[in-house]
Design a protein around this motif. Structure first.
Motif, PDB file in Angstrom:
ATOM      1  N   LEU A 102      59.331  79.250  59.948  1.00 35.23           N
ATOM      2  CA  LEU A 102      60.807  79.236  60.011  1.00 35.23           C
ATOM      3  C   LEU A 102      61.329  77.824  59.747  1.00 35.23           C
ATOM      4  N   VAL A 103      60.837  76.844  60.520  1.00 31.11           N
ATOM      5  CA  VAL A 103      61.391  75.492  60.352  1.00 31.11           C
ATOM      6  C   VAL A 103      60.989  74.892  59.007  1.00 31.11           C
ATOM      7  N   ILE A 104      59.782  75.227  58.521  1.00 33.89           N
ATOM      8  CA  ILE A 104      59.365  74.669  57.229  1.00 33.89           C
ATOM      9  C   ILE A 104      60.280  75.184  56.111  1.00 33.89           C
ATOM     10  N   HIS A 105      60.500  76.499  56.067  1.00 32.59           N
ATOM     11  CA  HIS A 105      61.364  77.046  55.013  1.00 32.59           C
ATOM     12  C   HIS A 105      62.757  76.437  55.091  1.00 32.59           C
ATOM     13  N   ASN A 106      63.267  76.362  56.328  1.00 26.71           N
ATOM     14  CA  ASN A 106      64.619  75.851  56.507  1.00 26.71           C
ATOM     15  C   ASN A 106      64.734  74.416  56.021  1.00 26.71           C
ATOM     16  N   SER A 107      63.773  73.575  56.417  1.00 30.99           N
ATOM     17  CA  SER A 107      63.936  72.162  56.068  1.00 30.99           C
ATOM     18  C   SER A 107      63.618  71.919  54.598  1.00 30.99           C
ATOM     19  N   ILE A 108      62.668  72.681  54.045  1.00 40.31           N
ATOM     20  CA  ILE A 108      62.377  72.458  52.622  1.00 40.31           C
ATOM     21  C   ILE A 108      63.564  72.892  51.770  1.00 40.31           C
ATOM     22  N   ALA A 109      64.210  73.994  52.152  1.00 42.09           N
ATOM     23  CA  ALA A 109      65.407  74.414  51.407  1.00 42.09           C
ATOM     24  C   ALA A 109      66.483  73.336  51.487  1.00 42.09           C
ATOM     25  N   GLY A 110      66.656  72.765  52.691  1.00 40.81           N
ATOM     26  CA  GLY A 110      67.635  71.692  52.840  1.00 40.81           C
ATOM     27  C   GLY A 110      67.260  70.482  52.002  1.00 40.81           C
TER      28      GLY A 110
ATOM     29  N   GLN B 265      59.323  62.899  70.783  1.00 40.36           N
ATOM     30  CA  GLN B 265      60.256  61.783  70.787  1.00 40.36           C
ATOM     31  C   GLN B 265      60.070  60.876  69.569  1.00 40.36           C
ATOM     32  N   PHE B 266      58.819  60.561  69.228  1.00 38.36           N
ATOM     33  CA  PHE B 266      58.621  59.511  68.227  1.00 38.36           C
ATOM     34  C   PHE B 266      58.365  60.012  66.817  1.00 38.36           C
ATOM     35  N   VAL B 267      57.724  61.173  66.658  1.00 37.25           N
ATOM     36  CA  VAL B 267      57.410  61.628  65.294  1.00 37.25           C
ATOM     37  C   VAL B 267      58.670  61.881  64.453  1.00 37.25           C
ATOM     38  N   PRO B 268      59.696  62.553  64.992  1.00 39.62           N
ATOM     39  CA  PRO B 268      60.902  62.760  64.174  1.00 39.62           C
ATOM     40  C   PRO B 268      61.512  61.439  63.714  1.00 39.62           C
ATOM     41  N   ASN B 269      61.380  60.378  64.552  1.00 45.25           N
ATOM     42  CA  ASN B 269      61.969  59.093  64.178  1.00 45.25           C
ATOM     43  C   ASN B 269      61.391  58.543  62.895  1.00 45.25           C
ATOM     44  N   TRP B 270      60.053  58.534  62.814  1.00 45.62           N
ATOM     45  CA  TRP B 270      59.528  57.972  61.571  1.00 45.62           C
ATOM     46  C   TRP B 270      59.581  58.957  60.421  1.00 45.62           C
ATOM     47  N   ALA B 271      59.628  60.274  60.755  1.00 44.61           N
ATOM     48  CA  ALA B 271      59.748  61.252  59.674  1.00 44.61           C
ATOM     49  C   ALA B 271      61.123  61.164  59.024  1.00 44.61           C
ATOM     50  N   ASP B 273      62.667  58.683  58.169  1.00 44.87           N
ATOM     51  CA  ASP B 273      62.689  57.691  57.085  1.00 44.87           C
ATOM     52  C   ASP B 273      62.367  58.324  55.738  1.00 44.87           C
ATOM     53  N   ILE B 274      61.572  59.407  55.758  1.00 45.53           N
ATOM     54  CA  ILE B 274      61.207  60.055  54.489  1.00 45.53           C
ATOM     55  C   ILE B 274      62.396  60.841  53.958  1.00 45.53           C
ATOM     56  N   SER B 275      62.967  61.694  54.815  1.00 41.89           N
ATOM     57  CA  SER B 275      64.125  62.485  54.395  1.00 41.89           C
ATOM     58  C   SER B 275      64.793  63.048  55.633  1.00 41.89           C
ATOM     59  N   LYS B 276      66.061  63.403  55.509  1.00 44.16           N
ATOM     60  CA  LYS B 276      66.780  63.976  56.640  1.00 44.16           C
ATOM     61  C   LYS B 276      66.139  65.289  57.077  1.00 44.16           C
ATOM     62  N   ALA B 277      65.585  66.012  56.099  1.00 50.41           N
ATOM     63  CA  ALA B 277      65.023  67.319  56.409  1.00 50.41           C
ATOM     64  C   ALA B 277      63.573  67.220  56.870  1.00 50.41           C
ATOM     65  N   ALA B 278      62.946  66.068  56.650  1.00 52.22           N
ATOM     66  CA  ALA B 278      61.506  65.949  56.876  1.00 52.22           C
ATOM     67  C   ALA B 278      61.046  66.220  58.312  1.00 52.22           C
ATOM     68  N   PRO B 279      61.775  65.757  59.357  1.00 50.88           N
ATOM     69  CA  PRO B 279      61.243  65.955  60.704  1.00 50.88           C
ATOM     70  C   PRO B 279      60.867  67.398  60.991  1.00 50.88           C
ATOM     71  N   TRP B 280      61.713  68.329  60.537  1.00 52.60           N
ATOM     72  CA  TRP B 280      61.428  69.728  60.866  1.00 52.60           C
ATOM     73  C   TRP B 280      60.294  70.275  60.040  1.00 52.60           C
ATOM     74  N   ALA B 281      60.202  69.841  58.785  1.00 55.53           N
ATOM     75  CA  ALA B 281      59.068  70.272  57.967  1.00 55.53           C
ATOM     76  C   ALA B 281      57.778  69.807  58.632  1.00 55.53           C
ATOM     77  N   ILE B 282      57.795  68.568  59.149  1.00 52.73           N
ATOM     78  CA  ILE B 282      56.590  68.041  59.789  1.00 52.73           C
ATOM     79  C   ILE B 282      56.303  68.771  61.102  1.00 52.73           C
ATOM     80  N   PHE B 283      57.352  69.047  61.875  1.00 53.56           N
ATOM     81  CA  PHE B 283      57.159  69.851  63.094  1.00 53.56           C
ATOM     82  C   PHE B 283      56.472  71.172  62.760  1.00 53.56           C
ATOM     83  N   GLY B 284      57.005  71.844  61.739  1.00 51.60           N
ATOM     84  CA  GLY B 284      56.464  73.148  61.367  1.00 51.60           C
ATOM     85  C   GLY B 284      55.018  73.048  60.945  1.00 51.60           C
ATOM     86  N   LEU B 285      54.740  72.038  60.122  1.00 48.20           N
ATOM     87  CA  LEU B 285      53.382  71.833  59.629  1.00 48.20           C
ATOM     88  C   LEU B 285      52.424  71.585  60.789  1.00 48.20           C
ATOM     89  N   PHE B 286      52.834  70.717  61.717  1.00 44.84           N
ATOM     90  CA  PHE B 286      51.986  70.427  62.870  1.00 44.84           C
ATOM     91  C   PHE B 286      51.758  71.674  63.707  1.00 44.84           C
TER      92      PHE B 286
END
Lengths: 293, 314
Positions: A102-110, B265-271, B273-286
């Motif tokens: 869910l979060v991956i699709h959402n953020s990649i689309a964004g 707390q800390f991973v979204p902070n450095w993520a 820097d890559i992109s506004k959307a990156a923190p959540w992509a990284i959360f999902g991946l993890f």
């Protein structure tokens, strides 16, 4: 009375949207016993693919079918790569993995398409249809017809094709099915592919109404959950009827119950889900799950 | 001294020295880590030890935070009281939510709590009279009492640290004894647990209550630490990040709450820097990768490594 009828009709139209996503949810549940929390986001993602194609000048209906095919492939790939490794893991692991999706699709689309709202065309004429005192948008009629066609296809697929039968068997009793020569994993993969394809149809029908943006499916998915819960997660027809009931209820409550209005829409869905789960967990048309211990 | 004792002592020394080494902003981030750790501890109890899936713990966090904020803003109650009251209120709310949750098995509980998490911001905005609507409530940070030479951030860091310590000791005592064993038994084999005389209904709804209370305490602390509450900070993403922290730290572990809190707390902070959307992509991946390779999270992996290293050779 006219207002009431008008609200019922627009409720049916909104319900059609919920129904189409609920169908995708039921599809995966039927095939794999999993509720896919990423269903809405996958649909949103496919809709963006369609938007990109339309922007490149591809005609609407070509885009429509191409997107459905692409979504089908995407579903297959996701099942194979992401879901298969946790196939026999506890339910918690699968829920967490679909939340990850869910979060991956959402953020990649964004990331790719930005969070700015984009208009999405409807294939149906924009002129409203008058039926006596009631006015119905042509898109609403088109969208409900599409949902019903999908439902019919789904019914025919499960009822009359050998593959559909094999899929039902694989979900119902994986061990026996494997013994009689059904490739269970492949059936699960097919289930995800079909659900993703239905989701894509839902997305393309929703986008003209809510305009395309990465979070467009959030509220719709919770209503689709409510619809599937109400109709029963094991019954495609139930999910469609559930969607329509939920859509009509939402519109009537919004119009007539002053203190709820439109501000507590999601709370209404929450209440529906909890009440149904408490009173009749299998939904109106679902079959009770019997477990041997 | 055993290895865990040494680890705890080292962590305690670091925690006591930090406030005099870091800038106020960094310190505030560590206060946030402690707050998340308390919330994660609550979620670990429920999901990790008792096996009840909650995707809606952000809701209890919100109840705690708003209880604190309303008490301080409307009734001028000292902030010290908001923390136990926030916890107590969540205990009751959680217990009551736990009763219908008894009837919901795994997947359906996940569905219901997911819906709850989505509905929270709307509900908060609806009771505008109390919650200040979408504007939220602005608070003031408490100053250090008794003329202690500490900045506001330093003082509240120590308050949070003490609360964290108390909550951890309570959780450890609760989970390492009879009650903890009952919770795990219900998770692993409910039927056998009942046959052994474990009162399943009572334990499950109580766990829901205690878990909510932990998260409520965390919420009340966060209202004071940030000095601001607004509905949109309690959206579904808060619930998902709590679950992420819980999974990454290690679901059925106490120390995992700290690792998970550091992560969210800390991973979204450095993520960022890559992109506004990156923190959540990284959360999902993890989330997904951890489910495959480290289902017991960081705490589980550390335990495994430690056992390998200290195993007698031969």
């Amino acid at each position: 009375m006219d207002i009431f009828l008008q609200q019922v009709v627009s409720g049916i139209a909104t319900g059609g949207i919920y129904a189409s996503l609920a169908l995708a949810l039921v599809m995966i549940y039927q095939a794999t016993d999993v509720v896919n929390f990423a269903q809405g986001e996958m649909a949103m993602f496919s809709t963006y693919l369609a938007w990109s194609m339309l922007n490149a000048g591809v005609p609407y209906w070509v885009t429509f079918f191409a997107t459905v095919a692409l979504a089908f492939l995407l579903g297959l790939v996701i099942e194979r790569l992401v879901i298969r490794p946790v196939e026999s893991a506890p339910i918690l692991s699968i829920v967490i993995v679909t939340l990850g999706l869910l979060v991956i699709h959402n953020s990649i689309a964004g990331w790719i398409w930005s969070y700015i709202q984009k208009p999405f065309p409807s294939p149906f004429p924009s002129r409203p249809v008058h039926m006596g005192p009631i006015i119905v948008g042509a898109h609403d009629i088109g969208e409900i017809s599409v949902t019903l066609i999908v439902l019919l296809l789904l019914f025919a697929f499960f009822r009359y094709t050998p593959v559909g039968l094999a899929m039902r068997a694989a979900a119902h009793n994986p061990v026996s099915s494997r013994l009689s020569g059904i490739r269970v994993s492949r059936m699960l993969m097919l289930g995800w592919g079909l659900a993703a394809a239905f989701g894509a149809v839902a997305g393309m029908m929703v986008a003209p109404i809510v305009t395309l943006e990465p979070n467009m499916m959030g509220g719709i998915q919770i209503y689709a959950f409510a619809a599937a819960t109400l109709g029963g997660f094991t019954s495609p027809g139930g999910a469609v009827l559930g969607g329509i009931i939920v859509g009509v209820a939402e519109n009537l409550v919004g119009t007539y119950v002053r203190f709820i209005g439109t501000e507590l829409k999601l709370t209404v869905a929450l209440a529906i889900i909890i009440i149904v789960l408490l009173v009749r967990p299998r939904g109106l048309f679902g079959r009770a799950v019997v477990r041997r211990v | 001294m055993s290895a865990p004792t040494i680890a705890v002592l080292v962590a305690a020394v670091i925690a006591l020295v930090l406030p005099f080494m870091l800038s106020n902003f960094r310190l505030f981030q560590f206060t946030q880590v402690f707050i998340y750790a308390i919330a994660l501890l609550g979620l670990n109890m429920l999901t990790g030890f008792n096996g009840q899936i909650s995707l809606g713990h952000g809701a209890f966090f919100a109840v705690g935070a708003y209880t604190g904020a309303i008490m301080m803003d409307r009734w001028n109650v000292p902030y010290g009281w908001t923390i136990p009251v926030g916890g107590l209120l969540c205990l009751i709310v959680g217990f009551l939510f736990g009763i219908p949750a008894l009837r919901l098995e795994g997947l359906y509980l996940a569905l219901a709590t997911f819906a709850l998490a989505l509905a929270v911001p709307q509900i908060l905005k609806y009771f505008e009279h109390w919650t200040g609507g979408s504007q939220g409530i602005v608070l003031t940070k408490p100053a250090a009492p008794f003329g202690l030479p500490l900045s506001e951030d330093q003082w509240f860091y120590f308050v949070t640290l003490v609360v964290l310590f108390v909550m951890f000791v309570l959780a450890r005592n609760l989970l390492s004894g009879r009650i903890g064993r009952a919770l795990v038994a219900i998770r692993d084999n409910p039927l056998a647990a009942e046959a052994m005389g474990v009162n399943k209904a009572l334990y499950k709804s109580l766990t829901f209550g205690v878990s909510a209370a932990y998260t409520g305490v965390a919420g009340a602390l966060s209202a004071v630490a940030i000095a601001f509450v607004a509905p949109d900070s309690f959206n579904i993403l808060l619930s998902i990040s709590l679950l992420t922290g819980s999974v990454i730290g290690g679901l059925a572990s106490i120390s995992g709450a700290i690792y998970g809190a550091l992560f969210i707390q800390f991973v979204p902070n450095w993520a960022q820097d890559i992109s506004k959307a990156a923190p959540w992509a990284i959360f999902g991946l993890f989330l997904i990768v951890f489910m495959y390779v480290m289902p017991y999270g960081i705490a589980g992996a550390l335990r495994l490594v430690w056992n390998r290293l200290t195993r007698p050779q031969g």
